[in-house]
Design an enzyme around this catalytic site. Structure first.
Site, PDB file in Angstrom:
ATOM      1  N   LYS A   1       0.864  -1.182   0.000  1.00  0.00           N
ATOM      2  CA  LYS A   1       0.000   0.000   0.000  1.00  0.00           C
ATOM      3  C   LYS A   1       0.898   1.229   0.000  1.00  0.00           C
ATOM      4  O   LYS A   1       1.619   1.478   0.969  1.00  0.00           O
ATOM      5  CB  LYS A   1      -0.908   0.003   1.234  1.00  0.00           C
TER       6      LYS A   1
ATOM      7  N   THR B   1      -3.841  -5.170   0.994  1.00  0.00           N
ATOM      8  CA  THR B   1      -3.227  -3.844   1.120  1.00  0.00           C
ATOM      9  C   THR B   1      -4.079  -2.931   1.999  1.00  0.00           C
ATOM     10  O   THR B   1      -3.554  -2.023   2.654  1.00  0.00           O
ATOM     11  CB  THR B   1      -3.011  -3.195  -0.258  1.00  0.00           C
ATOM     12  N   ASP B   2      -5.394  -3.159   2.031  1.00  0.00           N
ATOM     13  CA  ASP B   2      -6.236  -2.379   2.936  1.00  0.00           C
ATOM     14  C   ASP B   2      -5.875  -2.656   4.386  1.00  0.00           C
ATOM     15  O   ASP B   2      -5.898  -1.751   5.232  1.00  0.00           O
ATOM     16  CB  ASP B   2      -7.706  -2.697   2.672  1.00  0.00           C
TER      17      ASP B   2
ATOM     18  N   PHE C   1     -18.080  23.671  11.411  1.00  0.00           N
ATOM     19  CA  PHE C   1     -18.912  23.723  10.195  1.00  0.00           C
ATOM     20  C   PHE C   1     -20.234  23.057  10.505  1.00  0.00           C
ATOM     21  O   PHE C   1     -20.312  21.836  10.635  1.00  0.00           O
ATOM     22  CB  PHE C   1     -18.223  23.049   9.009  1.00  0.00           C
TER      23      PHE C   1
ATOM     24  N   ARG D   1     -12.998  20.890  14.327  1.00  0.00           N
ATOM     25  CA  ARG D   1     -12.410  20.134  13.230  1.00  0.00           C
ATOM     26  C   ARG D   1     -11.042  20.710  12.881  1.00  0.00           C
ATOM     27  O   ARG D   1     -10.693  21.822  13.292  1.00  0.00           O
ATOM     28  CB  ARG D   1     -13.303  20.191  11.988  1.00  0.00           C
TER      29      ARG D   1
ATOM     30  N   GLN E   1     -14.984  29.951   4.080  1.00  0.00           N
ATOM     31  CA  GLN E   1     -15.347  31.223   3.464  1.00  0.00           C
ATOM     32  C   GLN E   1     -15.119  32.387   4.429  1.00  0.00           C
ATOM     33  O   GLN E   1     -14.624  33.451   4.035  1.00  0.00           O
ATOM     34  CB  GLN E   1     -16.814  31.194   3.022  1.00  0.00           C
TER      35      GLN E   1
ATOM     36  N   ASN F   1     -10.099  23.019   0.317  1.00  0.00           N
ATOM     37  CA  ASN F   1     -10.290  22.528   1.682  1.00  0.00           C
ATOM     38  C   ASN F   1      -9.620  21.155   1.785  1.00  0.00           C
ATOM     39  O   ASN F   1     -10.106  20.170   1.238  1.00  0.00           O
ATOM     40  CB  ASN F   1     -11.780  22.426   2.010  1.00  0.00           C
TER      41      ASN F   1
ATOM     42  N   HIS G   1      -9.264  18.169   3.415  1.00  0.00           N
ATOM     43  CA  HIS G   1     -10.061  17.472   4.421  1.00  0.00           C
ATOM     44  C   HIS G   1      -9.224  16.479   5.224  1.00  0.00           C
ATOM     45  O   HIS G   1      -8.381  15.762   4.678  1.00  0.00           O
ATOM     46  CB  HIS G   1     -11.212  16.726   3.754  1.00  0.00           C
TER      47      HIS G   1
END
Length: 293
Positions: A12, A60-61, A160, A177, A220, A246, A248
């Site tokens: 991975k 691989t996960d 948010f 966040r 924003q 953004n 994340h």
């Protein structure tokens, strides 16, 4: 003539991992560790190539999940982290005879807000790429300045919520966040001559101070706060345009591995991403002319 299987490996690659250490440091300061981790395994893998049997293949996960789970216990030096992972894969999987783990550490610097080191605001090491573009028509010059690829992150102080919900909405509202973006900002000067270096340095420092000092309800809102601060600090700038992806960061669910995750281990997604764009300008700004064309 015989055809045989040669050397082979699998793994991975480029697992993006961010860990925020929130406790145990002086003054309650957060510490950020940002890594790209690649795993490559080799061993008794002939059957899966020749017959499709997967009984010796560690998915691989699973390798990805192991990287995140190991980060829950702390990362420390990247050499030690890679050693822990490599030894784990070989010692726990009979079919794996060798493991190669590559780690790239992406450095961050603590921002200064109000002249003091910030507790939870960071910028990727380096001040981004300084840019300029000049348009001259034989009589007049229009000058643009700016910065690109300025990656910044607040590990808290961002929310948010309160957005519309319909039958396709799955995003949960959040009161705390990570807020991260790679700032691309272009500003238009209202003058043809000035101390460009000082103007750029002041704009950049002000932009960073506003990012770190704004408790954000949305990206924003942060965009406008940064633009307003730059215009107030640098009178030579008439307007500023932003493009803010953004970046994340999603909290990784470690419960399947019997681990909690109190806001420390995140998956840093590179795409898709929200893209926030906007312009902040003086209401008496002179016309841009061909500057933006």
């Amino acid at each position: 003539m015989a055809i045989v299987l040669g050397d082979n490996r699998y793994g991975k690659a480029e697992n993006r991992l961010v860990r925020i250490d929130r406790e145990g440091s002086a003054g309650g300061e957060h510490r950020i560790t940002d890594l790209t981790v690649s795993v490559s395994l080799s061993g008794d893998m002939s059957d899966t190539h020749l017959t499709g049997a997967n009984d010796k293949v560690l998915a691989t996960d699973t390798q990805k999940n192991t990287v995140f789970a190991f980060a829950r216990d702390g990362i420390g030096e990247i050499e030690d982290f890679a050693l822990r992972l490599a030894r784990h894969f070989v010692s726990t999987q009979e079919s794996i005879h060798a493991a190669r783990v590559g780690v790239v550490a992406h450095p961050w610097e603590r921002l200064r807000v109000g002249g003091r080191p910030a507790h939870h605001s960071f910028a990727r090491s380096g001040a981004g790429t300084r840019t300029t573009r000049v348009t001259y028509d034989g009589e007049r010059a229009w000058v643009l300045g700016g910065v690109e690829d300025l990656t910044v992150l607040n590990s808290t102080g961002s929310e948010f919520w309160g957005f519309p919900r319909d039958e396709y909405t799955t995003l949960a509202e959040v009161k705390d966040r990570i807020l991260a973006t790679a700032v691309s900002a272009t500003w238009r000067y209202s003058v043809e001559e000035t101390d460009w270096a000082h103007a750029h340095e002041t704009a950049l420092a002000t932009l960073l101070d506003a990012f770190g000092g704004t408790h954000s309800q949305s990206l924003q809102q942060t965009l406008y706060a940064m633009g307003q601060a730059v215009l107030e600090a640098v009178p030579e700038i008439a307007e500023i345009r932003f493009a803010l992806p953004n970046k994340h960061h999603f909290l990784v669910d470690l419960q399947p591995f019997g681990l909690d995750n109190p806001g420390e281990v995140f998956y840093a997604a590179d795409r898709p991403y929200g893209l926030i764009e906007g312009t902040v300008l003086r209401d008496d700004a002179p016309p841009a002319g061909p500057a933006w064309s």
